[in-house]
Design an enzyme around this catalytic site. Structure first.
Site, mmCIF file in Angstrom:
data_model
loop_
_atom_site.group_PDB
_atom_site.id
_atom_site.type_symbol
_atom_site.label_atom_id
_atom_site.label_comp_id
_atom_site.label_asym_id
_atom_site.label_seq_id
_atom_site.Cartn_x
_atom_site.Cartn_y
_atom_site.Cartn_z
ATOM 1 C CG HIS A 193 -1.774 -1.124 1.693
ATOM 2 N ND1 HIS A 193 -3.040 -1.424 0.808
ATOM 3 C CD2 HIS A 193 -1.510 -2.236 2.034
ATOM 4 C CE1 HIS A 193 -3.396 -2.628 0.900
ATOM 5 N NE2 HIS A 193 -2.500 -3.170 1.957
ATOM 6 C CG HIS A 240 2.904 5.657 5.629
ATOM 7 N ND1 HIS A 240 2.776 5.878 6.906
ATOM 8 C CD2 HIS A 240 1.982 6.404 4.966
ATOM 9 C CE1 HIS A 240 1.727 6.354 7.144
ATOM 10 N NE2 HIS A 240 1.186 6.742 5.968
ATOM 11 C CG HIS A 246 -0.265 8.739 1.434
ATOM 12 N ND1 HIS A 246 -1.100 7.576 1.630
ATOM 13 C CD2 HIS A 246 0.176 8.661 2.916
ATOM 14 C CE1 HIS A 246 -1.377 6.985 2.759
ATOM 15 N NE2 HIS A 246 -0.397 7.758 3.609
ATOM 16 C CD GLU A 292 -3.716 9.270 2.510
ATOM 17 O OE1 GLU A 292 -3.466 9.196 3.896
ATOM 18 O OE2 GLU A 292 -4.407 8.615 1.995
ATOM 19 C CG HIS A 327 0.878 10.543 6.449
ATOM 20 N ND1 HIS A 327 -0.214 9.798 6.055
ATOM 21 C CD2 HIS A 327 0.712 11.731 6.100
ATOM 22 C CE1 HIS A 327 -0.976 10.778 5.224
ATOM 23 N NE2 HIS A 327 -0.576 11.848 5.517
ATOM 24 C CB THR A 336 -5.975 8.004 5.531
ATOM 25 O OG1 THR A 336 -4.235 7.439 5.282
ATOM 26 C CG2 THR A 336 -5.521 9.455 5.921
ATOM 27 C CB THR A 337 -4.964 2.768 5.615
ATOM 28 O OG1 THR A 337 -5.056 1.333 5.441
ATOM 29 C CG2 THR A 337 -4.073 2.837 7.046
#
Ligand SMILES: NS(=O)(=O)c1c(F)c(F)c(SCCc2ccc(C(=O)O)cc2)c(F)c1NC1CCCCCCC1
Ligand SMILES: [Zn+2]
Length: 257
Positions: free
Chosen positions: A66, A92, A94, A104, A117, A198-199
């Site tokens: 992911h 991590h 995005h 995000e 993040h 957010t996951t």
């Protein structure tokens, strides 16, 4: 799809079938409407401690299908900016694709090229697993990644290892480096609100800080992020961002006027 606990960004509308919190009223990410934020003089600059890691320290870098996750030692703490103590867990990223941006959070409807993040937990909430289920148990420092005129040297230790974790599940190590360099220089100007992961499982336990100043990377560095990693079944790992969620009455504070 739902049922076997596995999820993807393709079926994000079905997450709540499997993970009920994902349908909650304190979800992340959000759009930050800068005309509706509330200035709070209590929001002190974020001060980080212990981030200049010795090269002898080896950090795990993993493609979990992911995103790409760099595990961080718990010795990295947020020394100010939050009333509670927080210890680092991981960071991590995005990102989008060559066709479009992939942050995000959005600001006044604008999506940035990417977002970093840094995830922390509150040790007074017990173990990480317990903390992530308690309000305020987690904190995430978020910064926008934007295309700028030159390479960002602070991101090289991460980006030059991406090819080592191209396939989902692959892991490698990165020598310790200055982690604080991954964030903007100005840690005094930020937005603060209560939200969620957010996951899935979308726990609504995250104290979010979104820095106003962006981080500049070169077009080549952003492109490397967008085109190197693979997710499930060798598909390109791109556009790993969740759509913005409704505030449901939440207020977004700002540390600056
Ligand atoms: N933006 S975010 O912080 O919500 C977030 C994402 F959007 C994420 F997409 C991710 S990665 C997806 C969740 C996941 C999958 C596998 C593994 C593993 O194999 O160890 C771990 C996690 C991801 F890891 C995180 N952060 C994690 C959330 C899951 C576990 C809670 C503690 C770490 C923060
Ligand atoms: Zn994230």
């Amino acid at each position: 799809g739902p049922g076997h606990g596995h999820w993807s960004y393709a079926d994000k509308d079905e997450w709540q079938l499997e993970f009920p919190f994902c349908g909650g009223q304190m979800q992340s990410p959000i759009n930050i409407d800068t005309n509706s934020t509330i200035f709070s003089r209590e929001l002190q600059p974020v001060v980080l401690a212990g981030y200049n890691l010795d090269p002898s320290e080896q950090l795990s870098l993993m493609n979990n299908g992911h995103t790409v996750v760099l595990r961080l030692p718990g010795s990295l703490t947020i020394a100010s900016g939050y009333p509670q103590e927080y210890r680092a867990m991981q960071l991590h990223l995005h990102w989008g694709s060559p066709e479009g941006p992939g942050s995000e959070h959005t600001v006044d409807g604008r999506r940035y090229d990417g977002e970093i993040h840094m995830v922390y937990y509150n040790p007074s909430c017990g173990s990480i697993k317990e903390a992530m289920k308690k309000p305020g148990g987690l904190a995430v420092l978020a910064a926008f990644l934007q295309v700028g005129p030159e390479d960002n040297v602070h991101y090289q230790p991460l980006l030059e290892q991406l090819h080592e974790v191209q396939e989902e599940g692959k892991e490698t190590t990165v020598a310790g480096f200055n982690i604080e360099g991954l964030l903007p220089a100005n840690l005094g100007r930020y937005y603060r609100y209560s939200g969620s992961l957010t996951t899935p499982p979308c726990y609504q336990t995250v104290n979010w800080t979104v820095f106003s100043q962006t981080v500049l990377l070169s077009k080549e560095q952003i492109s490397l992020l967008e085109t190197t990693l693979q997710g499930d079944d060798d598909t390109d790992l791109q556009n790993n961002f969740r759509l913005t969620q409704r505030l449901h009455g939440r207020k977004v504070l700002a540390s600056f006027q």
